[in-house]
Write a protein that holds these residues in place. Structure first.
Motif, PDB file in Angstrom:
ATOM      1  N   THR A   1       0.847  -1.187   0.000  1.00 59.01           N
ATOM      2  CA  THR A   1       0.000   0.000   0.000  1.00 59.01           C
ATOM      3  C   THR A   1       0.886   1.242   0.000  1.00 59.01           C
ATOM      4  OG1 THR A   1      -0.168   0.325   2.411  1.00 59.01           O
ATOM      5  CG2 THR A   1      -1.671  -1.283   1.402  1.00 59.01           C
ATOM      6  N   GLY A   2       0.365   2.321  -0.562  1.00 51.42           N
ATOM      7  CA  GLY A   2       1.149   3.550  -0.602  1.00 51.42           C
ATOM      8  C   GLY A   2       2.423   3.410  -1.410  1.00 51.42           C
ATOM      9  N   ALA A   3       2.373   2.602  -2.456  1.00 55.14           N
ATOM     10  CA  ALA A   3       3.589   2.269  -3.197  1.00 55.14           C
ATOM     11  C   ALA A   3       4.100   3.403  -4.057  1.00 55.14           C
ATOM     12  CB  ALA A   3       3.338   1.039  -4.068  1.00 55.14           C
ATOM     13  N   GLY A   4       3.303   4.454  -4.254  1.00 52.10           N
ATOM     14  CA  GLY A   4       3.742   5.552  -5.096  1.00 52.10           C
ATOM     15  C   GLY A   4       4.610   6.566  -4.395  1.00 52.10           C
ATOM     16  N   GLY A   5       4.768   6.453  -3.070  1.00 49.85           N
ATOM     17  CA  GLY A   5       5.575   7.411  -2.321  1.00 49.85           C
ATOM     18  C   GLY A   5       7.059   7.126  -2.423  1.00 49.85           C
ATOM     19  N   HIS A   6       7.831   7.966  -1.748  1.00 48.80           N
ATOM     20  CA  HIS A   6       9.299   7.851  -1.797  1.00 48.80           C
ATOM     21  C   HIS A   6       9.757   6.491  -1.267  1.00 48.80           C
ATOM     22  CE1 HIS A   6      13.254   9.413  -2.345  1.00 48.80           C
ATOM     23  NE2 HIS A   6      13.559   9.398  -1.048  1.00 48.80           N
TER      24      HIS A   6
ATOM     25  N   ASP B   1       6.615 -11.377  -6.258  1.00 47.31           N
ATOM     26  CA  ASP B   1       5.456 -11.012  -7.071  1.00 47.31           C
ATOM     27  C   ASP B   1       4.715  -9.891  -6.352  1.00 47.31           C
ATOM     28  OD1 ASP B   1       3.280 -10.891  -8.731  1.00 47.31           O
ATOM     29  OD2 ASP B   1       2.503 -12.884  -8.261  1.00 47.31           O
ATOM     30  N   VAL B   2       4.712  -8.695  -6.950  1.00 47.93           N
ATOM     31  CA  VAL B   2       4.236  -7.506  -6.256  1.00 47.93           C
ATOM     32  C   VAL B   2       2.946  -6.979  -6.877  1.00 47.93           C
ATOM     33  CG1 VAL B   2       4.777  -5.139  -5.590  1.00 47.93           C
ATOM     34  CG2 VAL B   2       6.593  -6.854  -5.613  1.00 47.93           C
ATOM     35  N   ARG B   3       2.015  -6.631  -6.000  1.00 43.86           N
ATOM     36  CA  ARG B   3       0.832  -5.861  -6.369  1.00 43.86           C
ATOM     37  C   ARG B   3       0.896  -4.569  -5.567  1.00 43.86           C
ATOM     38  NH1 ARG B   3      -4.558  -8.927  -5.277  1.00 43.86           N
ATOM     39  NH2 ARG B   3      -3.824 -10.123  -7.093  1.00 43.86           N
ATOM     40  N   ALA B   4       0.676  -3.438  -6.220  1.00 47.57           N
ATOM     41  CA  ALA B   4       0.863  -2.145  -5.568  1.00 47.57           C
ATOM     42  C   ALA B   4      -0.412  -1.327  -5.626  1.00 47.57           C
ATOM     43  CB  ALA B   4       1.999  -1.379  -6.240  1.00 47.57           C
ATOM     44  N   THR B   5      -0.663  -0.554  -4.559  1.00 46.32           N
ATOM     45  CA  THR B   5      -1.860   0.279  -4.531  1.00 46.32           C
ATOM     46  C   THR B   5      -1.507   1.752  -4.695  1.00 46.32           C
ATOM     47  OG1 THR B   5      -2.027   0.882  -2.178  1.00 46.32           O
ATOM     48  CG2 THR B   5      -2.758  -1.337  -2.813  1.00 46.32           C
ATOM     49  N   SER B   6      -2.446   2.461  -5.277  1.00 45.15           N
ATOM     50  CA  SER B   6      -2.365   3.908  -5.415  1.00 45.15           C
ATOM     51  C   SER B   6      -3.786   4.442  -5.436  1.00 45.15           C
ATOM     52  CB  SER B   6      -1.637   4.289  -6.702  1.00 45.15           C
ATOM     53  OG  SER B   6      -1.689   5.693  -6.919  1.00 45.15           O
ATOM     54  N   ARG B   7      -3.947   5.717  -5.102  1.00 47.97           N
ATOM     55  CA  ARG B   7      -5.277   6.325  -5.184  1.00 47.97           C
ATOM     56  C   ARG B   7      -5.638   6.684  -6.616  1.00 47.97           C
ATOM     57  NH1 ARG B   7      -5.084  11.185  -1.176  1.00 47.97           N
ATOM     58  NH2 ARG B   7      -2.948  11.196  -1.964  1.00 47.97           N
TER      59      ARG B   7
ATOM     60  N   ALA C   1       2.522  -0.192 -15.124  1.00 52.81           N
ATOM     61  CA  ALA C   1       3.943  -0.534 -15.177  1.00 52.81           C
ATOM     62  C   ALA C   1       4.052  -1.958 -15.688  1.00 52.81           C
ATOM     63  CB  ALA C   1       4.590  -0.408 -13.798  1.00 52.81           C
ATOM     64  N   SER C   2       5.173  -2.266 -16.323  1.00 56.54           N
ATOM     65  CA  SER C   2       5.340  -3.590 -16.912  1.00 56.54           C
ATOM     66  C   SER C   2       5.677  -4.650 -15.878  1.00 56.54           C
ATOM     67  CB  SER C   2       6.451  -3.556 -17.975  1.00 56.54           C
ATOM     68  OG  SER C   2       7.677  -3.117 -17.392  1.00 56.54           O
ATOM     69  N   ASP C   3       6.281  -4.239 -14.746  1.00 56.13           N
ATOM     70  CA  ASP C   3       6.763  -5.222 -13.775  1.00 56.13           C
ATOM     71  C   ASP C   3       5.993  -5.219 -12.463  1.00 56.13           C
ATOM     72  OD1 ASP C   3       7.631  -2.718 -13.171  1.00 56.13           O
ATOM     73  OD2 ASP C   3       9.723  -3.249 -12.844  1.00 56.13           O
ATOM     74  N   VAL C   4       4.970  -4.383 -12.331  1.00 53.75           N
ATOM     75  CA  VAL C   4       4.173  -4.310 -11.111  1.00 53.75           C
ATOM     76  C   VAL C   4       2.697  -4.219 -11.500  1.00 53.75           C
ATOM     77  CG1 VAL C   4       3.609  -2.940  -9.063  1.00 53.75           C
ATOM     78  CG2 VAL C   4       5.993  -3.158  -9.784  1.00 53.75           C
ATOM     79  N   GLN C   5       1.862  -4.954 -10.777  1.00 52.93           N
ATOM     80  CA  GLN C   5       0.424  -4.842 -10.977  1.00 52.93           C
ATOM     81  C   GLN C   5      -0.112  -3.742 -10.065  1.00 52.93           C
ATOM     82  OE1 GLN C   5      -1.860  -8.187  -9.621  1.00 52.93           O
ATOM     83  NE2 GLN C   5      -3.811  -7.323 -10.327  1.00 52.93           N
ATOM     84  N   TRP C   6      -0.559  -2.647 -10.668  1.00 51.92           N
ATOM     85  CA  TRP C   6      -1.110  -1.541  -9.896  1.00 51.92           C
ATOM     86  C   TRP C   6      -2.629  -1.674  -9.785  1.00 51.92           C
ATOM     87  CZ3 TRP C   6       1.412   2.182  -7.192  1.00 51.92           C
ATOM     88  CH2 TRP C   6       2.779   2.350  -7.439  1.00 51.92           C
TER      89      TRP C   6
ATOM     90  N   LEU D   1       2.580  -5.222   2.824  1.00 54.61           N
ATOM     91  CA  LEU D   1       3.456  -4.182   3.367  1.00 54.61           C
ATOM     92  C   LEU D   1       2.647  -2.891   3.362  1.00 54.61           C
ATOM     93  CD1 LEU D   1       6.998  -4.720   1.761  1.00 54.61           C
ATOM     94  CD2 LEU D   1       6.217  -5.316   4.054  1.00 54.61           C
ATOM     95  N   HIS D   2       2.308  -2.413   4.519  1.00 52.27           N
ATOM     96  CA  HIS D   2       1.392  -1.275   4.648  1.00 52.27           C
ATOM     97  C   HIS D   2       2.199   0.012   4.857  1.00 52.27           C
ATOM     98  CE1 HIS D   2      -1.981   1.157   5.448  1.00 52.27           C
ATOM     99  NE2 HIS D   2      -2.131   0.913   6.738  1.00 52.27           N
TER     100      HIS D   2
END
Length: 259
Positions: free
Chosen positions: A6-11, A26-32, A37-42, A64-65
């Motif tokens: 979560t909050g994967a778009g931050g620094h 294997d990563v899945r990422a959240t954003s508002r 991206a080619s290597d991450v599922q947003w 990972l929060h």
């Protein structure tokens, strides 16, 4: 292992994504907002409302929060949003929830810290196996704070406040290691290699930038000042990071001579 960040778009989020990709996770990422991206599922998630949470946690092994909202809707995102995340993660069978917090949230009377501590308590009381990593302030945070304090001319601050700046890449590595190690069911602290007084950090920052602005000492009053001067933001926990404040300054401004 599939991990939701979560909050994967931050620094810090960007450093975490890079680390997990290097580790073959294997990563899945959240954003508002929608991202690709080619290597991450947003996936789009709004912790303030819970929109998208059930879909985000489906099929993941760990979370990972990192998401936080220090400048607005803090209670809705950091406390209530964390509660929503815990409920959704439990329903999805998530086996480990790792939360990034801040050294001093239980000692330093800053409103934002109160919400971070509340989020810790929500996670500890929940049904998902958990770990909390409290990190000290990032190099860039101290850099930005000094730049803000110097806008009127002199660098303004309480010269006796203690800080222990840490590299976000090293925090990302520690989070990845905690993920592999499994649920701690407790709190771990992690800080940078050096404890600095504010005037020491400010002097090195000024020299690295080639500036001559003087330090205008302003003593922070009350309990807040006492806690900051007594080391409320630092930790003796080991191991520590290795990248120093001088390293950050050298990389950012071209050198300080105090490495």
């Amino acid at each position: 292992m599939r991990v939701l960040v979560t909050g994967a778009g931050g620094h810090l989020g960007q450093a975490v994504l890079a680390r997990l990709r290097d580790d073959g996770v294997d990563v899945r990422a959240t954003s508002r907002r929608s991202r690709t991206a080619s290597d991450v599922q947003w996936v789009v998630v709004d912790l303030a409302t819970g929109d998208g949470l059930a879909e985000a946690v489906a099929g993941v092994d760990a979370v990972l929060h990192l998401a936080s909202s220090p400048r607005g809707k803090t209670h809705q995102v950091d406390v209530l949003g964390t509660r929503r995340l815990v409920v959704a993660a439990a329903a999805a069978g998530v086996q480990h929830l790792v939360y990034i917090s801040i050294v001093g949230v239980d000692r330093v009377p800053i409103p934002y810290y109160r919400h971070k501590l509340g989020a810790e308590q929500v996670i500890a009381a929940g049904p998902v196996p958990w770990s909390v990593l409290r990190a000290t302030q990032f190099h860039q945070f101290l850099d930005d704070m000094l730049a803000t304090s110097a806008r009127l001319g002199p660098v303004i601050g309480d010269r006796a406040v203690l800080a222990q700046p840490v590299d976000p890449g090293e925090v990302a590595a520690r989070l990845a290691a905690r993920l592999v190690a499994g649920p701690l069911g407790g709190i771990e602290e992690y800080g940078g290699p050096q404890v600095l007084r504010f005037d020491e950090a400010a002097r090195a920052w000024r020299e690295a930038r080639g500036g001559r602005r003087p330090l205008l000492p302003v003593r922070i009053p009350g309990r807040l000042g006492r806690e900051l001067r007594a080391g409320g933001l630092v930790t003796e926990a080991l191991p520590r990071g290795v990248r120093t404040w001088a390293d950050h300054l050298a990389d950012t401004y071209g050198g300080t001579g105090q490495r």
